[in-house]
Scaffold this motif. Structure first.
Motif, PDB file in Angstrom:
ATOM      1  N   ILE A  71       4.427 -60.040  -5.828  1.00 11.08           N
ATOM      2  CA  ILE A  71       4.715 -59.423  -4.536  1.00 11.08           C
ATOM      3  C   ILE A  71       6.190 -59.662  -4.239  1.00 11.08           C
ATOM      4  CG2 ILE A  71       4.177 -59.353  -2.075  1.00 11.08           C
ATOM      5  CD1 ILE A  71       1.422 -60.538  -2.765  1.00 11.08           C
ATOM      6  N   TRP A  72       6.942 -58.578  -4.105  1.00 10.12           N
ATOM      7  CA  TRP A  72       8.381 -58.659  -3.843  1.00 10.12           C
ATOM      8  C   TRP A  72       8.675 -58.110  -2.456  1.00 10.12           C
ATOM      9  CZ3 TRP A  72      12.215 -60.314  -7.439  1.00 10.12           C
ATOM     10  CH2 TRP A  72      11.699 -60.695  -8.688  1.00 10.12           C
ATOM     11  N   PHE A  73       9.536 -58.827  -1.722  1.00  6.79           N
ATOM     12  CA  PHE A  73       9.921 -58.421  -0.372  1.00  6.79           C
ATOM     13  C   PHE A  73      11.439 -58.493  -0.261  1.00  6.79           C
ATOM     14  CE2 PHE A  73      10.787 -59.396   4.136  1.00  6.79           C
ATOM     15  CZ  PHE A  73      10.172 -58.295   4.726  1.00  6.79           C
ATOM     16  N   LYS A  74      12.053 -57.357  -0.018  1.00  5.17           N
ATOM     17  CA  LYS A  74      13.518 -57.261   0.077  1.00  5.17           C
ATOM     18  C   LYS A  74      14.193 -57.856  -1.154  1.00  5.17           C
ATOM     19  CE  LYS A  74      15.666 -57.769   3.902  1.00  5.17           C
ATOM     20  NZ  LYS A  74      16.251 -58.370   5.117  1.00  5.17           N
ATOM     21  N   GLY A  75      13.633 -57.562  -2.320  1.00  2.00           N
ATOM     22  CA  GLY A  75      14.228 -58.007  -3.570  1.00  2.00           C
ATOM     23  C   GLY A  75      13.947 -59.439  -3.948  1.00  2.00           C
ATOM     24  N   GLN A  76      13.100 -60.147  -3.167  1.00  2.00           N
ATOM     25  CA  GLN A  76      12.752 -61.533  -3.462  1.00  2.00           C
ATOM     26  C   GLN A  76      11.249 -61.642  -3.716  1.00  2.00           C
ATOM     27  OE1 GLN A  76      13.205 -64.224  -0.166  1.00  2.00           O
ATOM     28  NE2 GLN A  76      12.670 -66.051  -1.342  1.00  2.00           N
ATOM     29  N   ARG A  77      10.889 -62.346  -4.767  1.00  2.00           N
ATOM     30  CA  ARG A  77       9.468 -62.559  -5.036  1.00  2.00           C
ATOM     31  C   ARG A  77       8.932 -63.594  -4.050  1.00  2.00           C
ATOM     32  NH1 ARG A  77       6.493 -64.273 -10.767  1.00  2.00           N
ATOM     33  NH2 ARG A  77       4.352 -64.154  -9.926  1.00  2.00           N
ATOM     34  N   ILE A  78       7.824 -63.274  -3.371  1.00  2.00           N
ATOM     35  CA  ILE A  78       7.320 -64.155  -2.318  1.00  2.00           C
ATOM     36  C   ILE A  78       5.940 -64.738  -2.601  1.00  2.00           C
ATOM     37  CG2 ILE A  78       8.682 -62.988  -0.541  1.00  2.00           C
ATOM     38  CD1 ILE A  78       6.114 -61.545   0.345  1.00  2.00           C
ATOM     39  N   ASP A  79       5.231 -64.234  -3.602  1.00  2.00           N
ATOM     40  CA  ASP A  79       3.881 -64.753  -3.842  1.00  2.00           C
ATOM     41  C   ASP A  79       3.897 -66.159  -4.433  1.00  2.00           C
ATOM     42  OD1 ASP A  79       3.322 -64.263  -7.094  1.00  2.00           O
ATOM     43  OD2 ASP A  79       4.741 -62.882  -6.191  1.00  2.00           O
ATOM     44  N   ASN A  80       5.044 -66.591  -4.968  1.00  2.00           N
ATOM     45  CA  ASN A  80       5.128 -67.932  -5.556  1.00  2.00           C
ATOM     46  C   ASN A  80       5.863 -68.925  -4.668  1.00  2.00           C
ATOM     47  OD1 ASN A  80       7.641 -66.799  -5.783  1.00  2.00           O
ATOM     48  ND2 ASN A  80       7.889 -67.191  -7.977  1.00  2.00           N
ATOM     49  N   LEU A  81       6.123 -68.574  -3.399  1.00  2.00           N
ATOM     50  CA  LEU A  81       6.775 -69.503  -2.476  1.00  2.00           C
ATOM     51  C   LEU A  81       5.785 -70.563  -2.015  1.00  2.00           C
ATOM     52  CD1 LEU A  81       8.758 -67.012  -0.199  1.00  2.00           C
ATOM     53  CD2 LEU A  81       9.585 -68.248  -2.210  1.00  2.00           C
ATOM     54  N   ASP A  82       6.303 -71.736  -1.612  1.00  2.00           N
ATOM     55  CA  ASP A  82       5.409 -72.757  -1.075  1.00  2.00           C
ATOM     56  C   ASP A  82       5.030 -72.398   0.364  1.00  2.00           C
ATOM     57  OD1 ASP A  82       7.430 -73.700   0.756  1.00  2.00           O
ATOM     58  OD2 ASP A  82       8.275 -74.938  -0.843  1.00  2.00           O
ATOM     59  N   GLU A  83       4.083 -73.133   0.925  1.00  2.00           N
ATOM     60  CA  GLU A  83       3.517 -72.781   2.225  1.00  2.00           C
ATOM     61  C   GLU A  83       4.567 -72.802   3.334  1.00  2.00           C
ATOM     62  OE1 GLU A  83       1.319 -71.484   5.225  1.00  2.00           O
ATOM     63  OE2 GLU A  83       0.841 -71.364   3.092  1.00  2.00           O
ATOM     64  N   GLU A  84       5.470 -73.764   3.312  1.00  2.00           N
ATOM     65  CA  GLU A  84       6.491 -73.843   4.358  1.00  2.00           C
ATOM     66  C   GLU A  84       7.413 -72.627   4.306  1.00  2.00           C
ATOM     67  OE1 GLU A  84      10.072 -76.823   5.904  1.00  2.00           O
ATOM     68  OE2 GLU A  84       8.693 -77.465   4.322  1.00  2.00           O
ATOM     69  N   GLN A  85       7.791 -72.217   3.106  1.00  2.00           N
ATOM     70  CA  GLN A  85       8.638 -71.036   2.957  1.00  2.00           C
ATOM     71  C   GLN A  85       7.901 -69.778   3.394  1.00  2.00           C
ATOM     72  OE1 GLN A  85       9.412 -71.763  -1.266  1.00  2.00           O
ATOM     73  NE2 GLN A  85      11.600 -72.012  -0.829  1.00  2.00           N
ATOM     74  N   ARG A  86       6.622 -69.660   3.043  1.00  2.00           N
ATOM     75  CA  ARG A  86       5.833 -68.500   3.442  1.00  2.00           C
ATOM     76  C   ARG A  86       5.660 -68.456   4.952  1.00  2.00           C
ATOM     77  NH1 ARG A  86       3.025 -65.744  -0.637  1.00  2.00           N
ATOM     78  NH2 ARG A  86       2.665 -64.246   1.015  1.00  2.00           N
ATOM     79  N   ARG A  87       5.498 -69.616   5.575  1.00  2.00           N
ATOM     80  CA  ARG A  87       5.318 -69.661   7.028  1.00  2.00           C
ATOM     81  C   ARG A  87       6.568 -69.165   7.738  1.00  2.00           C
ATOM     82  NH1 ARG A  87       4.615 -74.763   7.600  1.00  2.00           N
ATOM     83  NH2 ARG A  87       2.409 -74.739   7.030  1.00  2.00           N
TER      84      ARG A  87
END
Length: 324
Positions: A71-87
């Protein structure tokens, strides 16, 4: 020059861990969104619409998990972010609007407290500036007497008013993407129309992209620019709304549209799709829709149809309408 993508979901598969074997709910799903567009995600209950939205927003809960895909958002992959970053991403860049506003609002805090707290969490504003922004947002979403509403609790508002507050909460920090999961289902018809017009207007004014999850093709026709039709965890047809609504190619899409009463034509009976969505542990071999399909062939019973482009649209069907 092509406009850059805001959201790019690539080959997403989601499974649920189970003691008797993992159950796959989303199968190789790919979609994209550009800034400012409204994408309708439509299908029956259990098709995987809300699950897809949860994965994108980072709200997918155990025992569900992303099996594969990106899952990419604005050119950054976000499905592998940790919970704090996703929040942090979810609160500021990606917002959500849910079906029942009472589950989205804190019953022991006033509307003003919830709005100003959200604003100050993500924006460097003073208490006074946050209050003024909250009042302006309530005015923008059409709530009368906004200063009075700021002092009220959720239970003191009607369902339509609460949903407008939730929309204001979703937009209070100018997100680039809003995932709206059945935002009008709990409202009466007249309020539904008001909320849909509001979402469309705010999208145009703020340049916010909206993923509108619904089971109602009429809602999609009213506000969306593109549509993705889901069945049993797969996209079976996608394209511009006008093209898909006027000339649906997949038998499932034709069934959904045929079940909507028409004011222009009189029919003795509405179209009915026989059968029901298969359970995750009972998915048929081949095309998942073939047990209910009026155009089924032997190939449908043994092979999974790939997604094939058809101009600006795409369809996953071996025997689509309008082809010899």
């Amino acid at each position: 020059m092509n406009e850059p993508l805001l959201l790019d979901v690539r080959g997403l598969s989601i499974e649920f861990l189970h003691r008797k074997g993992n159950l796959q709910a989303i199968h190789d799903l790919s979609l994209h969104m550009k800034p400012g567009e409204i994408l309708g995600m439509v299908g029956e209950s259990g098709a995987g619409k809300s699950l897809t939205g949860a994965a994108i927003s980072g709200l997918l809960q155990s025992p569900g998990r992303v099996k594969q895909g990106e899952i990419w958002f604005k050119g950054q992959r976000i499905d592998n972010l940790d919970e704090e970053q996703r929040r942090g991403l979810r609160g500021k860049a990606i917002s959500c609007i849910f079906q029942d506003p009472l589950t989205s609002l804190n019953p022991v805090l006033t509307i003003g407290q919830q709005l100003t707290e959200t604003i100050r969490t993500h924006l460097p504003l003073s208490a006074g500036d946050a209050h003024a922004r909250a009042v302006a947002l309530l005015t923008e979403v059409g709530l009368n007497s906004p200063e009075q509403r700021m002092e009220q609790f959720p239970h003191q508002l009607s369902g339509g008013m609460r949903q407008r507050v939730v929309i204001a909460l979703a937009l209070c920090v100018d997100p680039q993407l809003v995932i709206a999961d059945e935002p009008t289902t709990a409202l009466d018809v007249s309020v539904q129309a008001q909320v849909l017009r509001l979402i469309k207007r705010l999208c145009q004014q703020h340049g916010t992209a909206v993923m509108l999850i619904t089971h109602d093709m009429g809602v999609v026709a009213e506000v969306c620019s593109r549509v993705a039709v889901l069945y049993a965890g797969r996209i079976v047809e996608t394209g511009p709304v006008e093209q898909v609504i006027r000339a649906p190619r997949h038998p499932y899409t034709r069934g959904l549209i045929g079940s909507i009463p028409s004011l222009k034509e009189r029919h003795e009976y509405l179209t009915q799709i026989d059968g029901a969505m298969p359970r995750l542990n009972q998915l048929p071999i081949g095309c998942a829709f073939h047990p209910r399909c009026p155009n089924v062939t032997a190939q449908c019973r043994s092979q999974q149809p790939p997604m094939n482009p058809r101009g600006s649209a795409a369809i996953a069907c071996f025997n689509p309408a309008g082809e010899p």
